[in-house]
Structure formats: C-alpha cells, structure tokens
Motif scaffolding. Structure first.
Motif, mmCIF file in Angstrom:
data_model
loop_
_atom_site.group_PDB
_atom_site.id
_atom_site.type_symbol
_atom_site.label_atom_id
_atom_site.label_comp_id
_atom_site.label_asym_id
_atom_site.label_seq_id
_atom_site.Cartn_x
_atom_site.Cartn_y
_atom_site.Cartn_z
ATOM 1 N N MET A 167 -25.411 -34.848 20.685
ATOM 2 C CA MET A 167 -24.797 -35.056 21.999
ATOM 3 C C MET A 167 -23.396 -35.643 21.862
ATOM 4 O O MET A 167 -22.487 -35.296 22.620
ATOM 5 N N ALA A 168 -23.217 -36.541 20.865
ATOM 6 C CA ALA A 168 -21.893 -37.114 20.652
ATOM 7 C C ALA A 168 -20.903 -36.062 20.184
ATOM 8 O O ALA A 168 -19.713 -36.110 20.530
ATOM 9 N N THR A 169 -21.395 -35.093 19.396
ATOM 10 C CA THR A 169 -20.518 -34.010 18.936
ATOM 11 C C THR A 169 -20.197 -33.039 20.063
ATOM 12 O O THR A 169 -19.074 -32.525 20.176
ATOM 13 N N LEU A 170 -21.187 -32.791 20.907
ATOM 14 C CA LEU A 170 -21.004 -31.803 21.975
ATOM 15 C C LEU A 170 -20.240 -32.363 23.165
ATOM 16 O O LEU A 170 -19.568 -31.609 23.875
ATOM 17 N N ARG A 171 -20.329 -33.686 23.381
ATOM 18 C CA ARG A 171 -19.746 -34.302 24.570
ATOM 19 C C ARG A 171 -18.255 -34.016 24.728
ATOM 20 O O ARG A 171 -17.794 -33.652 25.832
ATOM 21 N N PRO A 172 -17.408 -34.150 23.683
ATOM 22 C CA PRO A 172 -15.978 -33.864 23.880
ATOM 23 C C PRO A 172 -15.709 -32.440 24.328
ATOM 24 O O PRO A 172 -14.831 -32.199 25.164
ATOM 25 N N TRP A 173 -16.484 -31.475 23.792
ATOM 26 C CA TRP A 173 -16.259 -30.086 24.173
ATOM 27 C C TRP A 173 -16.685 -29.828 25.614
ATOM 28 O O TRP A 173 -16.062 -29.031 26.313
ATOM 29 N N VAL A 174 -17.734 -30.523 26.030
ATOM 30 C CA VAL A 174 -18.138 -30.403 27.441
ATOM 31 C C VAL A 174 -17.059 -30.981 28.344
ATOM 32 O O VAL A 174 -16.716 -30.409 29.386
ATOM 33 N N ASP A 175 -16.509 -32.130 27.926
ATOM 34 C CA ASP A 175 -15.426 -32.738 28.712
ATOM 35 C C ASP A 175 -14.204 -31.821 28.781
ATOM 36 O O ASP A 175 -13.579 -31.678 29.843
ATOM 37 N N ILE A 176 -13.874 -31.229 27.627
ATOM 38 C CA ILE A 176 -12.708 -30.321 27.610
ATOM 39 C C ILE A 176 -12.943 -29.122 28.523
ATOM 40 O O ILE A 176 -12.054 -28.704 29.280
ATOM 41 N N LEU A 177 -14.148 -28.561 28.443
ATOM 42 C CA LEU A 177 -14.465 -27.430 29.308
ATOM 43 C C LEU A 177 -14.384 -27.815 30.781
ATOM 44 O O LEU A 177 -13.852 -27.063 31.611
ATOM 45 N N LEU A 178 -14.864 -29.006 31.103
ATOM 46 C CA LEU A 178 -14.813 -29.476 32.489
ATOM 47 C C LEU A 178 -13.373 -29.700 32.930
ATOM 48 O O LEU A 178 -13.001 -29.373 34.064
ATOM 49 N N ILE A 179 -12.554 -30.265 32.036
ATOM 50 C CA ILE A 179 -11.144 -30.520 32.375
ATOM 51 C C ILE A 179 -10.426 -29.221 32.720
ATOM 52 O O ILE A 179 -9.747 -29.108 33.750
ATOM 53 N N TRP A 180 -10.562 -28.204 31.867
ATOM 54 C CA TRP A 180 -9.843 -26.957 32.103
ATOM 55 C C TRP A 180 -10.437 -26.162 33.247
ATOM 56 O O TRP A 180 -9.731 -25.412 33.930
ATOM 57 N N ALA A 181 -11.748 -26.325 33.488
ATOM 58 C CA ALA A 181 -12.349 -25.673 34.653
ATOM 59 C C ALA A 181 -11.790 -26.271 35.943
ATOM 60 O O ALA A 181 -11.455 -25.548 36.894
ATOM 61 N N LEU A 182 -11.667 -27.588 35.973
ATOM 62 C CA LEU A 182 -11.084 -28.241 37.148
ATOM 63 C C LEU A 182 -9.612 -27.882 37.312
ATOM 64 O O LEU A 182 -9.132 -27.697 38.438
ATOM 65 N N ALA A 183 -8.886 -27.782 36.179
ATOM 66 C CA ALA A 183 -7.478 -27.380 36.258
ATOM 67 C C ALA A 183 -7.357 -25.964 36.816
ATOM 68 O O ALA A 183 -6.477 -25.690 37.659
ATOM 69 N N TRP A 184 -8.210 -25.061 36.350
ATOM 70 C CA TRP A 184 -8.179 -23.679 36.845
ATOM 71 C C TRP A 184 -8.508 -23.623 38.334
ATOM 72 O O TRP A 184 -7.841 -22.910 39.098
ATOM 73 N N LEU A 185 -9.527 -24.391 38.745
ATOM 74 C CA LEU A 185 -9.885 -24.419 40.168
ATOM 75 C C LEU A 185 -8.749 -25.007 41.006
ATOM 76 O O LEU A 185 -8.475 -24.538 42.118
ATOM 77 N N SER A 186 -8.095 -26.037 40.473
ATOM 78 C CA SER A 186 -6.990 -26.651 41.210
ATOM 79 C C SER A 186 -5.840 -25.668 41.392
ATOM 80 O O SER A 186 -5.243 -25.573 42.474
ATOM 81 N N LEU A 187 -5.514 -24.915 40.339
ATOM 82 C CA LEU A 187 -4.439 -23.933 40.436
ATOM 83 C C LEU A 187 -4.779 -22.839 41.438
ATOM 84 O O LEU A 187 -3.929 -22.423 42.230
ATOM 85 N N ARG A 188 -6.019 -22.373 41.397
ATOM 86 C CA ARG A 188 -6.430 -21.341 42.362
ATOM 87 C C ARG A 188 -6.382 -21.874 43.785
ATOM 88 O O ARG A 188 -5.967 -21.175 44.710
ATOM 89 N N LEU A 189 -6.808 -23.118 43.972
ATOM 90 C CA LEU A 189 -6.794 -23.716 45.311
ATOM 91 C C LEU A 189 -5.363 -23.864 45.814
ATOM 92 O O LEU A 189 -5.073 -23.577 46.987
ATOM 93 N N ILE A 190 -4.465 -24.315 44.940
ATOM 94 C CA ILE A 190 -3.068 -24.477 45.349
ATOM 95 C C ILE A 190 -2.448 -23.129 45.697
ATOM 96 O O ILE A 190 -1.742 -22.988 46.703
ATOM 97 N N ARG A 191 -2.706 -22.105 44.883
ATOM 98 C CA ARG A 191 -2.147 -20.788 45.157
ATOM 99 C C ARG A 191 -2.692 -20.218 46.461
ATOM 100 O O ARG A 191 -1.939 -19.636 47.243
ATOM 101 N N ARG A 192 -3.988 -20.395 46.692
ATOM 102 C CA ARG A 192 -4.563 -19.896 47.940
ATOM 103 C C ARG A 192 -4.007 -20.657 49.132
ATOM 104 O O ARG A 192 -3.719 -20.063 50.189
#
Length: 272
Positions: free
Chosen positions: A12-37
C-alpha cells in the motif's frame, strides 16, 4: 500473519503515491474540461444576449483564448508541483530556488514582463482583436492571433509578422465601426470641375445601387474639393463612408469606374 500484514502495508505504501498522482492528474483534467466548458457557455451567452456586433464577438473570442491559455498553465503547473510532492520530492526548496532565480532572471526579462502587461491592457481596453486590420510597430495587416506575449499579423503579400506587445506604442485600427475610402483624383487643368464633380457623384450613386458594393457603403460621397493645383493637373479629394475594412475595395472600384468615365469623355472629345 505479521508478515502478510507487513507485506500489505509495504504494498500500500508503494501504491499510494501512484494513486495520488493519478488522482492529481484526473482532477487537473476535470478542472481543465470544466473551465473550457464554462468559457464556451459564457462566450455563447455573451454573444447571443449582450452583443450583436461581429467586432465584439471577435474580442470575446480573443479574451477567452487568453483565459484558457492562462488556466492551462496555472493548473498544469500546480499538478506538476503536487506530483513532485507525491513522489517525495519537496517543492519548498524548488520554490525558494525559483524565487531567487526569478529575481535574477527578472532583471534580464524586463521586456518579457513589459510584453505581458502591454498585452493585458491591449485586451482590456479593446484596442485590438483577432480579425482586425491594424498598423502597429511599423507593420500593417490582418490580425490572426493576439496573446499576452505578441500579436501575429499577416500583410497584403502574405508575410506574417510577430510583434512583441512591448514594442507597440501606437495601434492604428482600421476595423472599428466605419472607415472612409479616401480618394485623390488628378484631372487636367482645363477640365470643368463642376462636370467632374457631377461624374464623381454619379459614380458614387452607381456604387450604392450596385448589389455587390452597395451594402458596403454607408453614406453618399463627400467631395472635399480641390486638394492641390499643379502646372498640368488639379488634384481633387473625396471620401466615401464604408463598412470597416472595406475602404480599399470601394476605393479601387470607384477609381476603375472613374477611369472608364474619363476614357469615355476623351473618346467623345477625339471624335468631335
């Protein structure tokens, strides 16, 4: 059991950073789509309900492009810093180093800062928009792109000019509200000026009645009179109020018809 629990914690300690990174970029992508819309919705609302002019629509489009570009830079920058923090790289020293380096670079990047501030005021004050015909920094042409850094214009022969905003001190915009097709016409000294003025008015009336050039002309011809007297010729000046950006087309068509009228007069004189 303890080994299994320890292995699970390590996994879990090894996987946690990658989950955080995936969540960060998913939120960034959603934010960009929301701003563009949101920007698209806002642009549509403003264009449909608050303005009926094509110039205002171009200005809104230019501002939306700048806002979208700025949002992309800010959100991606934040996502990169959060990603570095998720993988264990402290961003505090990086920010401190960037601050010190920014001060040093700032002394050598004054022109870049000037470009950004000038570009910001050009947009806020609505001095120029994409689609305008302007003259700035000694170059003139059709505005293809406006950013906070530069203006890209294409001149009559197709050459593209990139003008840093910091170099712009005066903007001559030929695409606002209306324009005048200013025409200087040389006639012989012996010609009857009243007859020439009558011919000019007749050609202007014909242009207004023409289905092609008529919609481009806003008012009847305004004859200023004699502009200059030379030994063999007299220069007459007139102007025609037209739609913005259409002054060159109307001017060329007026001169073409005036040339035909002068040729006809000369042929009549020769025949008599």
């Amino acid at each position: 059991m303890d080994n299994e629990l320890l292995g699970l914690k390590l996994w879990m300690a090894t996987l946690r950073p990658w989950v955080d990174i995936l969540l960060i970029w998913a939120l960034a992508w959603l934010s960009l789509r929301l701003i563009r819309r949101t920007l698209r919705t806002l642009r549509t609302h403003i264009v449909e309900h608050r303005t009926g002019q094509n110039r205002d629509a171009r200005r809104i489009e230019t501002l939306m492009n700048v806002f979208r570009y700025t949002a992309n830079v800010v959100i991606i920058g934040i996502a990169v810093m959060l990603t570095l923090g998720a993988i264990g790289i402290s961003v505090t020293p990086l920010l401190a180093t960037a601050g010190v380096a920014g001060i040093a670079v700032g002394f050598g990047a004054q022109s870049l800062v000037k470009d950004f501030f000038t570009g910001l005021f050009l947009l806020i004050e609505n001095q120029v928009s994409e689609g305008d015909v302007i003259e700035a920094a000694g170059k003139s042409g059709f505005v293809e792109r406006v950013t906070l850094r530069h203006i890209r214009i294409r001149d009559y022969d197709g050459s593209v000019h990139f003008i840093p905003n910091g170099m712009i001190t005066t903007v001559t915009n030929r695409s606002r509200d209306f324009a005048y097709a200013v025409i200087d016409l040389n006639v012989r000294r012996q010609d009857n000026l009243d007859e020439v003025f009558g011919t000019m008015r007749a050609i202007s009336a014909a242009l207004r009645a023409d289905p092609v050039t008529g919609p481009l002309i806003l008012e009847d011809i305004d004859i200023g009179g004699v502009e200059q007297v030379a030994d063999a010729a007299v220069t007459l000046r007139c102007r025609i109020k037209v739609m913005p950006g259409k002054q060159w087309r109307v001017r060329r068509e007026f001169l073409r018809r005036m040339k035909l009228a002068i040729d006809e007069v000369k042929e009549t004189e020769a025949a008599s």
